[in-house]
Write an enzyme that holds these catalytic residues in place. Structure first.
Site, PDB file in Angstrom:
ATOM      1  N   LYS A 127       2.749  11.477   6.808  1.00  0.00           N
ATOM      2  CA  LYS A 127       1.883  11.296   7.969  1.00  0.00           C
ATOM      3  C   LYS A 127       2.388  12.033   9.204  1.00  0.00           C
ATOM      4  CE  LYS A 127      -0.391   7.078   6.368  1.00  0.00           C
ATOM      5  NZ  LYS A 127      -1.623   7.728   5.930  1.00  0.00           N
ATOM      6  N   PHE A 179       0.863  -1.179   0.000  1.00  0.00           N
ATOM      7  CA  PHE A 179       0.000   0.000   0.000  1.00  0.00           C
ATOM      8  C   PHE A 179       0.900   1.230   0.000  1.00  0.00           C
ATOM      9  CE2 PHE A 179      -2.317   3.569   1.684  1.00  0.00           C
ATOM     10  CZ  PHE A 179      -3.457   3.542   0.904  1.00  0.00           C
ATOM     11  N   ASP A 216       9.523   2.978   1.778  1.00  0.00           N
ATOM     12  CA  ASP A 216       8.333   3.750   2.107  1.00  0.00           C
ATOM     13  C   ASP A 216       8.075   3.621   3.608  1.00  0.00           C
ATOM     14  OD1 ASP A 216       5.818   4.755   2.599  1.00  0.00           O
ATOM     15  OD2 ASP A 216       4.887   3.871   0.826  1.00  0.00           O
TER      16      ASP A 216
END
Length: 408
Positions: free
Chosen positions: A261, A147, A232
């Site tokens: 984030k 993801f 990531d």
């Protein structure tokens, strides 16, 4: 005299969203109006312990005083210049973030998906300019069940059919291999490979933690094969796993690091590509950009986030309380939990399907005053703010136990 606006309750607000908001999310039926630290409050005043922390965007809790103060001070001075001009906050942010990660240069962006897209562009440009891959032939190897976001390029290499179906044609240039399989990864790399793009821990897949040695193997393979390793760490980074970065658990450093984030402190969207100088140095003016990327408000908040991480306090808390989380979940195995994976304050918990789906268990926990979110099947994710206390964490585990004991 104007009458005061009528306050709408949770049910009415949820109904009001239905005709005017695109249905791209399926949120739990809770309407949050206020928050502080690890707690949120709905419009009726009911309080909930936040055990999701915005998918790690709220690593430092809601409205952390140092981050709110940094934002307030910057709001009174300057919020946006675009990158047409310099601003007085960006250099310090880039210097401090590069120092925190042990890399050289920063490309500031806004969202996590933008960071991933930017990392892909940088890897391809490096492949053409430095490695000598023929034009338009560069490939990037990714892992199944990944993801990395939901843009059209990113869903092109997703294996989640919900994310893909109806959004083609897809962007070429990606090879998908099983996660945690070094042999398959090695077989997929050839002279056209620009990079290997992986999550050190796969979050959306259910907090999938690779075998010991996998990340070191990825580092060794990419070096030997002459391609980049793009890690990531948008969900796994910035303290979540008990280290500043999840890759630190194996003592390795990627060529390119993707952050987001928590970098915005739960206040503004901030993301970044951080890399060695010879990699990010391939970009030239006009080849990539973002009006809001590196804006003064984002840089001020991002610098304050680095301030918090430099103390090591949050990494220590995640490591120490991660033991409490892991031990608490271990006690529930066979009592409604069929398995779990945890690192630091992050866990994927597989619930006995006979007790309900992950969504159903999340809704039952919500009624107990604990907010979590489901992922695939009967799996729920736990990712509380790193500011959570041991007492709060134990109360969340007690709530999970109570829900499981009551059954379906």
């Amino acid at each position: 005299m104007t009458a005061p606006a009528r306050t709408r309750d949770s049910a009415e607000l949820i109904r009001a969203e239905e005709p005017v908001l695109a249905h791209n999310y399926h949120p739990l039926p809770v309407v949050v109006a206020r928050a502080e630290g690890t707690w949120v409050e709905d419009v009726e005043g009911r309080r909930y312990l936040d055990m999701l922390a915005g998918y790690s965007a709220l690593n430092f809790g809601h409205r952390h005083p140092a981050l709110i103060d940094a934002a307030h001070r910057q709001l009174d001075r300057l919020t946006l210049t675009s990158r047409a001009f310099h601003n007085d906050r960006l250099a310090e942010f880039a210097e401090r973030l590069a120092g925190l990660t042990g890399l050289d240069m920063v490309l500031p962006m806004n969202t996590g998906a933008e960071a991933v897209e930017s990392g892909i562009k940088v890897a391809r440009k490096w492949a053409y300019d430095v490695k000598g891959v023929p034009a338009d032939r560069a490939t990037i190897v990714v892992a199944a069940e990944n993801f990395h976001g939901r843009t059209t390029t990113i869903v092109s290499f997703s294996t989640d059919e919900t994310a893909r179906t109806g959004f083609g044609p897809f962007t070429p240039g990606f090879r998908i291999v099983p996660y945690n399989d070094l042999a398959a990864l090695e077989a997929a790399i050839d002279e056209t490979t620009a990079a290997v793009l992986i999550e050190p821990i796969q979050g959306e897949a259910g907090v999938m933690i690779p075998d010991d040695g996998y990340l070191a193997g990825v580092r060794d393979l990419t070096r030997r094969k002459g391609c980049l390793w793009v890690a990531d760490e948008i969900q796994s980074g910035l303290g979540r796993t008990g280290r500043t970065l999840a890759v630190e658990h194996e003592g390795v450093v990627p060529d390119v690091l993707l952050l987001g984030k928590a970098l915005g402190g739960g206040i503004v969207p901030v993301s970044a590509v951080v890399a060695r100088r010879e990699i990010l140095g391939v970009l030239r003016p006009g080849e990539h950009g973002s009006t809001f990327g590196g804006n003064p408000l984002a840089a001020a908040v991002g610098t304050a986030v680095v301030d918090l991480l430099e103390t090591g306090e949050f990494q220590r808390r995640a490591a120490e309380l991660g033991v409490v989380l892991r031990d608490g979940l271990a006690k529930l195995v066979g009592q409604g939990v069929v398995g779990f994976r945890a690192r630091g304050l992050w866990a994927g918990v597989d619930i006995d399907p006979s007790l309900g789906t992950g969504r159903e268990v999340s809704e039952r926990l919500m009624r107990e005053g604990v907010l979590v979110k489901d992922t695939h099947g009967s799996t729920i994710r736990l990712a509380p703010p790193l500011t959570i206390t041991e007492e709060e964490l134990r109360s969340a585990l007690d709530a999970l136990e109570a829900v499981l004991l009551r059954g379906a």
